[in-house]
Scaffold this motif. Structure first.
Motif, PDB file in Angstrom:
ATOM      1  N   ARG A 182       0.836  -1.200   0.000  1.00 19.85           N
ATOM      2  CA  ARG A 182       0.000   0.000   0.000  1.00 19.85           C
ATOM      3  C   ARG A 182       0.872   1.251   0.000  1.00 19.85           C
ATOM      4  NH1 ARG A 182      -1.270   3.363   3.771  1.00 19.85           N
ATOM      5  NH2 ARG A 182      -0.720   2.062   5.543  1.00 19.85           N
TER       6      ARG A 182
ATOM      7  N   THR B 178      -3.248   5.540   0.623  1.00 20.64           N
ATOM      8  CA  THR B 178      -3.533   5.665   2.055  1.00 20.64           C
ATOM      9  C   THR B 178      -4.600   4.650   2.453  1.00 20.64           C
ATOM     10  OG1 THR B 178      -5.321   7.273   1.773  1.00 20.64           O
ATOM     11  CG2 THR B 178      -3.070   8.159   1.962  1.00 20.64           C
ATOM     12  N   GLN B 179      -4.750   4.464   3.753  1.00 21.82           N
ATOM     13  CA  GLN B 179      -5.811   3.576   4.232  1.00 21.82           C
ATOM     14  C   GLN B 179      -7.170   4.128   3.808  1.00 21.82           C
ATOM     15  OE1 GLN B 179      -5.233   3.159   8.481  1.00 21.82           O
ATOM     16  NE2 GLN B 179      -3.865   1.411   8.205  1.00 21.82           N
ATOM     17  N   GLU B 180      -7.301   5.437   3.775  1.00 23.39           N
ATOM     18  CA  GLU B 180      -8.556   6.056   3.352  1.00 23.39           C
ATOM     19  C   GLU B 180      -8.863   5.749   1.890  1.00 23.39           C
ATOM     20  OE1 GLU B 180      -6.161   7.847   5.045  1.00 23.39           O
ATOM     21  OE2 GLU B 180      -7.205   7.900   6.965  1.00 23.39           O
ATOM     22  N   ASP B 181      -7.807   5.666   1.062  1.00 22.97           N
ATOM     23  CA  ASP B 181      -8.000   5.357  -0.354  1.00 22.97           C
ATOM     24  C   ASP B 181      -8.556   3.953  -0.555  1.00 22.97           C
ATOM     25  OD1 ASP B 181      -6.923   7.848  -1.060  1.00 22.97           O
ATOM     26  OD2 ASP B 181      -4.900   7.035  -1.316  1.00 22.97           O
TER      27      ASP B 181
ATOM     28  N   THR C  49     -10.764   2.530   1.287  1.00 22.58           N
ATOM     29  CA  THR C  49     -12.115   2.372   1.845  1.00 22.58           C
ATOM     30  C   THR C  49     -13.133   1.957   0.799  1.00 22.58           C
ATOM     31  OG1 THR C  49     -12.566   4.755   1.664  1.00 22.58           O
ATOM     32  CG2 THR C  49     -11.744   3.934   3.783  1.00 22.58           C
TER      33      THR C  49
ATOM     34  N   SER D 290     -13.532  -0.774   5.206  1.00 21.83           N
ATOM     35  CA  SER D 290     -13.434   0.381   6.097  1.00 21.83           C
ATOM     36  C   SER D 290     -11.987   0.606   6.532  1.00 21.83           C
ATOM     37  CB  SER D 290     -14.323   0.187   7.330  1.00 21.83           C
ATOM     38  OG  SER D 290     -13.758  -0.784   8.187  1.00 21.83           O
ATOM     39  N   ARG D 291     -11.679   1.825   6.877  1.00 19.58           N
ATOM     40  CA  ARG D 291     -10.333   2.171   7.333  1.00 19.58           C
ATOM     41  C   ARG D 291      -9.976   1.378   8.593  1.00 19.58           C
ATOM     42  NH1 ARG D 291      -7.850   5.280  10.861  1.00 19.58           N
ATOM     43  NH2 ARG D 291      -5.876   6.230  10.336  1.00 19.58           N
TER      44      ARG D 291
ATOM     45  N   SER E 168      -6.811  -1.177   9.055  1.00 23.66           N
ATOM     46  CA  SER E 168      -5.881  -1.034  10.170  1.00 23.66           C
ATOM     47  C   SER E 168      -5.725  -2.356  10.924  1.00 23.66           C
ATOM     48  CB  SER E 168      -6.358   0.065  11.116  1.00 23.66           C
ATOM     49  OG  SER E 168      -5.488   0.194  12.211  1.00 23.66           O
TER      50      SER E 168
END
Length: 65
Positions: free
Chosen positions: A15, A21-24, A26, A30-31, A35
Motif C-alpha cells: 500500500r 492511504t488507508q482512506e484510499d 475504503t 473500512s479504514r 488497520s
C-alpha cells in the motif's frame, strides 16, 4: 512470524509503495478494518484479498507472498 502478521506487513508495504492511504482503500473496506489487517489482528477472506488487490492494482497473490 504468524500468517496474519505476515499478511498485514505485506499489505502495508505494498500500500505504501503504491502511495495509497488507508482512506484510499475504503472502496474495498473500512479504514478500521484495513488497520486491523495491517496490525495482524484480522484475517481477510479471499474475496477481501481480491478487492484489496484490485484497489492496489496488483495480482491477489502479490498480497500473499
Amino acid at each position: 512470524m504468524k500468517t496474519k502478521q505476515a499478511f498485514g506487513k505485506s499489505l502495508k508495504k505494498l500500500r505504501e509503495a503504491k502511495g495509497v492511504t488507508q482512506e484510499d482503500i475504503t472502496v474495498a473496506s473500512s479504514r478500521a478494518y484495513i488497520s486491523l489487517l495491517e496490525r495482524g489482528q484480522q484475517s481477510p477472506t479471499l474475496d477481501k484479498v481480491e478487492s484489496l488487490a484490485k484497489v492496489l492494482k496488483i495480482h491477489p497473490l502479490s498480497l500473499l507472498c
